[in-house]
Scaffold this active site. Structure first.
Site, PDB file in Angstrom:
ATOM      1  N   ASP A 210      62.144  64.357  19.880  1.00 27.16           N
ATOM      2  CA  ASP A 210      63.518  64.829  20.030  1.00 27.16           C
ATOM      3  C   ASP A 210      64.545  64.017  19.237  1.00 27.16           C
ATOM      4  OD1 ASP A 210      62.689  66.936  21.550  1.00 27.16           O
ATOM      5  OD2 ASP A 210      63.055  65.954  23.469  1.00 27.16           O
TER       6      ASP A 210
ATOM      7  N   TYR B 222      65.749  71.266  27.706  1.00 27.78           N
ATOM      8  CA  TYR B 222      65.756  70.030  28.481  1.00 27.78           C
ATOM      9  C   TYR B 222      67.040  69.233  28.297  1.00 27.78           C
ATOM     10  CZ  TYR B 222      62.191  67.781  31.343  1.00 27.78           C
ATOM     11  OH  TYR B 222      61.436  67.345  32.387  1.00 27.78           O
TER      12      TYR B 222
HETATM   13 CO    CO Z   1      59.383  66.999  32.002  1.00 30.87          CO
END
Ligand code: CO
Length: 648
Positions: free
Chosen positions: A308, A392
């Site tokens: 990320d 997320y």
């Molecule tokens: Co997770």
């Protein structure tokens, strides 16, 4: 009765840099791009991956005092979509000229935010993709969410040298609902991002869409709980910190705040004032990279993992924060000034939140004979940011404590990644979190680069284990145990994993500076919850994210060594970053050391993680060990309460 207090928010202006570590201003970002465009005659198909401050060397920063001329240089990474070539450049902003220009062969810059939308539109418009949707009863491609996942590296010949994204696709029923409730199973698109065209559509067969909506937004909640009373945080005299540009002083702590599109929040030059001087502790601290490997081996899921920071630039995905919602109380905000793909600047307002928090009791003792009580309240300085990476959310929270402690806490939330599963089937590599909805088992691995300078640059790292002693003449009652410190002298010796059963921690000492007891001053790195990866050593991800295999790495400070995964992890075949940095087994004893801490968060999804996960926490701490001569917080004054002071 609660006294209404005016909530104010203050924010850094995009002013001129006053310190060599100040992030680039918007003006400097635009200027750096335009100088480079002009000098190198860059065409319209050039994307600016990175425009950041080229951080000056440690020696240069150490020699700086307020009012000195400020050296300003930008570091740029540009990708020419036309020729599929990547270049690195530096631009002197003081002199208004390009100071270096270098072709970097065989690398793929990270996936840039403006490519997300372009990739989605390309896939939505593809006739073959639309035909695959029709097979699944989906007629409106505009309701399909196309998430571009980094493609990784699997040695496939047709992918060699191409800049790729592999899509995961989901269906919304309306523009505002949670599309992750309806994964379009068995269908993905491999997209060439340079040409922005579909390379291949993979269809592994239809699995029906899960039936439930999975909405969590306020508009979908039928009834809220009714028993919450207001909770106000007020500081009538304002916070106890002062801010000067990016410099922060809070009680005895001094530090500078920084920000980059790749790492997000960066802390510089953290020091603690003691007996009239600022003693350095941590020269630079930031997330260096992170990766989320998933455990499902099926054809359309085995490639699911993402770096990320290195592949998406988690800093550029940072949220603007809202007072009273993200942050409560007396808040100071820092804005983040970043670059767009076209070399313009954009600002994330309120990207970094800073405030004080009451943290319960600092210390306490009651003399049971006299009834005398001494208690002090603890407070901590919180510096945080939150980023959204696709489904997320990651919050990165740095805490500074009055007693010299430093803590990093990650808050994991957002929406778990989902897959469809046929009715009645039980997932083999995941958890059923709603009817026909499978959340795959996965792990989140973070690596933090911690350039410690404990009372100066010359430091040595020791591993401390507590050892049980065998019964014998020196241990006649079999109760003996002691802590044993072993110096980690070279890079390979210093590749270590946690061992909670031996109380293992790593102690960074300065052998040249002694405390009043004659001990070398030190700080210890204390692991929290941690784990190792479960992927087999032969798996692609284990080569590409080699940093996961050890919790501690130590390197001698070397400028340019900033990421556990190396400068270009996107589609990299593996071996870059820490495995490469440490290959020559350099000396790390009594030198300027950098600690790299890998933190694994294990995630076996629960039904309670759906449709949105309540925050999960993980982190680590740094704590002084003989850095001070004694308890450094005896001078924290007793708090007042309604009957007087909190002692006696
Ligand atoms: Co997770």
């Amino acid at each position: 009765m609660a006294i209404p207090v005016e909530k104010t928010s203050v924010s850094t202006t995009d002013q001129q840099a006053s310190h060599p570590l100040d992030p680039l201003t918007s003006g400097e970002i635009i200027r750096a791009a335009s100088i480079l465009k002009q000098e190198r005659s860059l065409g319209p198909r050039v994307r600016f991956e990175t425009i950041v401050l080229n951080e000056p060397d440690k020696a240069c920063v150490a020699g700086f005092s307020a009012g000195d001329p400020v050296l300003r240089e930008a570091f740029l990474v540009v990708l020419d979509n036309e020729t599929e070539s990547t270049y690195e450049a530096t631009v002197s902003l003081n002199e208004g000229m390009v100071t270096s220009w270098k072709h970097i062969p065989g690398v793929q810059p990270r996936i840039m935010f403006d490519e997300f939308a372009e990739c989605e539109a390309t896939v939505q418009a593809d006739p073959q993709f639309q035909a695959a949707l029709k097979k699944r009863g989906i007629t409106d491609p505009d309701l399909v969410m196309v998430d571009p996942w980094s493609a990784g590296y699997y040695g496939y010949e047709d992918e060699e040298g191409r800049r790729l994204a592999l899509t995961r696709n989901f269906l919304r029923s309306g523009p505002n609902d949670n599309g992750y409730a309806r994964p379009i199973e068995g269908l993905s698109a491999l997209v060439d991002l340079n040409k922005m065209e579909i390379m291949r559509i993979d269809d592994y067969g239809v699995i029906p869409l899960p039936p439930n909506p999975g909405n969590y937004a306020a508009e979908f909640v039928e009834e809220f709980r009714q028993d919450l009373k207001p909770l106000e945080i007020t500081q009538p005299e304002g916070p106890s910190f002062t801010v000067d540009g990016y410099g922060v002083t809070w009680q005895k702590w001094h530090l500078r705040v920084g920000f980059t599109p790749r790492e997000g929040l960066v802390l510089h030059q953290i020091g603690y004032e003691d007996q009239g001087r600022i003693r350095p502790v941590l020269h630079r601290a930031a997330l260096s990279d992170m990766v989320v490997p998933y455990g499902d081996p099926s054809a359309d899921h085995y490639r699911k993992n993402a770096f990320d920071a290195g592949e998406y630039g988690i800093g550029s995905l940072t949220n603007p924060l809202t007072l009273g919602c993200d942050c409560l109380g007396e808040i100071y905000y820092f804005d983040a000034h970043l670059n767009t793909g076209s070399g313009e600047a954009f600002t994330i307002p309120n990207a970094v939140c800073m405030h004080e928090e009451d943290y319960g009791i600092l210390w306490k003792h009651t003399d049971w004979r006299t009834g005398h009580v001494e208690v002090r309240r603890s407070r901590r300085l919180v510096i945080s940011s939150v980023a959204t990476v696709g489904n997320y959310e990651y919050g990165f929270f740095w805490y500074l404590y009055q007693d010299g402690g430093i803590q990093l806490e990650i808050k994991l939330t957002g929406i778990i990644n989902t897959a469809g599963i046929a009715e009645g089937e039980v997932p083999a590599h995941g958890t059923l979190v709603a009817p026909q909805l499978n959340a795959h088992i996965h792990q989140h691995f973070f690596n933090f680069r911690l350039d410690l300078d404990v009372d100066g640059p010359s430091n040595t790292v020791l591993e401390v284990n507590t050892v049980a002693e065998a019964p014998g003449p020196d241990n006649p009652h079999a109760n003996a145990f002691h802590a044993e410190a072993t110096p980690l002298k070279s890079e390979l010796e210093a590749q270590r994993v946690v061992d909670p059963m031996s109380g293992r921690y790593w102690l960074v000492t300065n052998p040249e500076v002694k405390n009043a007891l004659g001990q070398p001053v030190g700080y210890k790195l204390m692991p929290g919850e941690n784990i190792l990866p479960f992927a087999h050593p032969s798996a692609s991800i284990m080569k590409r994210a080699g940093f996961m295999s050890k919790h501690l790495w130590v390197t001698p400070y070397t400028s340019g060594e900033l990421s556990a995964t190396g400068p270009y992890p996107n589609q990299h075949p593996g071996g870059a970053g820490l495995p490469e940095y440490t290959r020559n087994d350099r000396n790390v004893e009594n030198t300027d050391v950098v600690l790299w801490y890998t933190l694994g968060y294990h995630h076996v999804p629960r039904p309670e993680d759906w449709p949105i996960s309540p925050v999960a926490y993980c982190g680590f701490s740094l704590k002084p060990v003989g850095f001070f001569d004694t308890n450094p917080v005896l001078d924290v004054p007793p708090s007042a309460h309604h009957n007087g002071a909190c002692h006696t």
